[in-house]
Design a protein around this motif. Structure first.
Motif, PDB file in Angstrom:
ATOM      1  N   ASP A  87     -15.655  18.303  -4.961  1.00  0.00           N
ATOM      2  CA  ASP A  87     -15.622  16.966  -5.098  1.00  0.00           C
ATOM      3  C   ASP A  87     -14.551  16.647  -6.087  1.00  0.00           C
ATOM      4  O   ASP A  87     -13.525  15.545  -5.907  1.00  0.00           O
ATOM      5  CB  ASP A  87     -16.962  16.175  -5.733  1.00  0.00           C
ATOM      6  N   VAL A  88     -14.453  17.211  -7.432  1.00  0.00           N
ATOM      7  CA  VAL A  88     -13.317  17.109  -8.479  1.00  0.00           C
ATOM      8  C   VAL A  88     -11.873  17.395  -7.584  1.00  0.00           C
ATOM      9  O   VAL A  88     -10.851  16.584  -7.692  1.00  0.00           O
ATOM     10  CB  VAL A  88     -13.405  17.796  -9.550  1.00  0.00           C
ATOM     11  N   TYR A  91     -10.998  14.319  -5.475  1.00  0.00           N
ATOM     12  CA  TYR A  91     -10.602  13.391  -6.390  1.00  0.00           C
ATOM     13  C   TYR A  91      -9.027  13.703  -6.958  1.00  0.00           C
ATOM     14  O   TYR A  91      -8.050  12.872  -6.855  1.00  0.00           O
ATOM     15  CB  TYR A  91     -11.412  13.053  -7.558  1.00  0.00           C
ATOM     16  N   VAL A  92      -8.860  14.951  -7.269  1.00  0.00           N
ATOM     17  CA  VAL A  92      -7.357  15.433  -7.946  1.00  0.00           C
ATOM     18  C   VAL A  92      -6.394  15.171  -7.012  1.00  0.00           C
ATOM     19  O   VAL A  92      -5.211  15.047  -7.377  1.00  0.00           O
ATOM     20  CB  VAL A  92      -7.811  16.554  -8.610  1.00  0.00           C
ATOM     21  N   SER A  95      -5.704  11.207  -5.335  1.00  0.00           N
ATOM     22  CA  SER A  95      -5.538  10.146  -6.290  1.00  0.00           C
ATOM     23  C   SER A  95      -4.074   9.972  -6.041  1.00  0.00           C
ATOM     24  O   SER A  95      -3.503   8.945  -6.254  1.00  0.00           O
ATOM     25  CB  SER A  95      -6.142  10.345  -7.776  1.00  0.00           C
TER      26      SER A  95
END
Length: 127
Positions: A87-88, A91-92, A95
């Motif tokens: 998940d990280v 997002y990274v 974005s």
């Protein structure tokens, strides 16, 4: 095929960066001649007249290439740093794509407002 899709090198920053690069070079090489073409930078400011259309597409193609020079290396770095698509990781890598897309639109609209007035006439002193 599944291994490629689940690889950290298959990420939003890398794929969008390649798309921005392709779009920037294609619009530079084959600029849309009229506002009726199916591709091009199409907003209210860029479709006032042919001059704003040409200027908007030229500038958007330039900014698109600049954004790609940031997104592609960022996507490659993320591919090396992350071992899996978590998940990280999502997002990274997503974005910067959202940021660059918004920045592309904002910078191009700002440029058109600096070069043209609200009627689409070139401002005095602008090249």
């Amino acid at each position: 095929m599944t291994n490629i899709l689940h690889s950290p090198f298959c990420n939003a920053s890398l794929l969008a960066g390649l798309l921005f690069l392709f779009m920037g070079f294609m619009i530079r090489k084959f600029p849309p001649r009229s506002m009726k073409t199916w591709y091009g930078y199409r907003t209210f400011s860029s479709t006032i007249n042919q001059q704003t259309w040409d200027e908007g597409n030229q500038y958007a193609a330039y900014v698109s290439r600049i954004m790609a020079y940031f997104l592609v290396p960022f996507g490659l770095i993320c591919g090396f740093v992350f071992s899996t698509q978590s998940d990280v990781f999502m997002y990274v890598t997503i974005s910067p794509v959202i940021f660059c897309a918004l920045l592309l639109t904002g910078l191009t609209e700002w440029h058109l407002l600096q070069v043209f007035d609200e009627d689409g006439e070139r401002r005095k002193g602008s090249v």
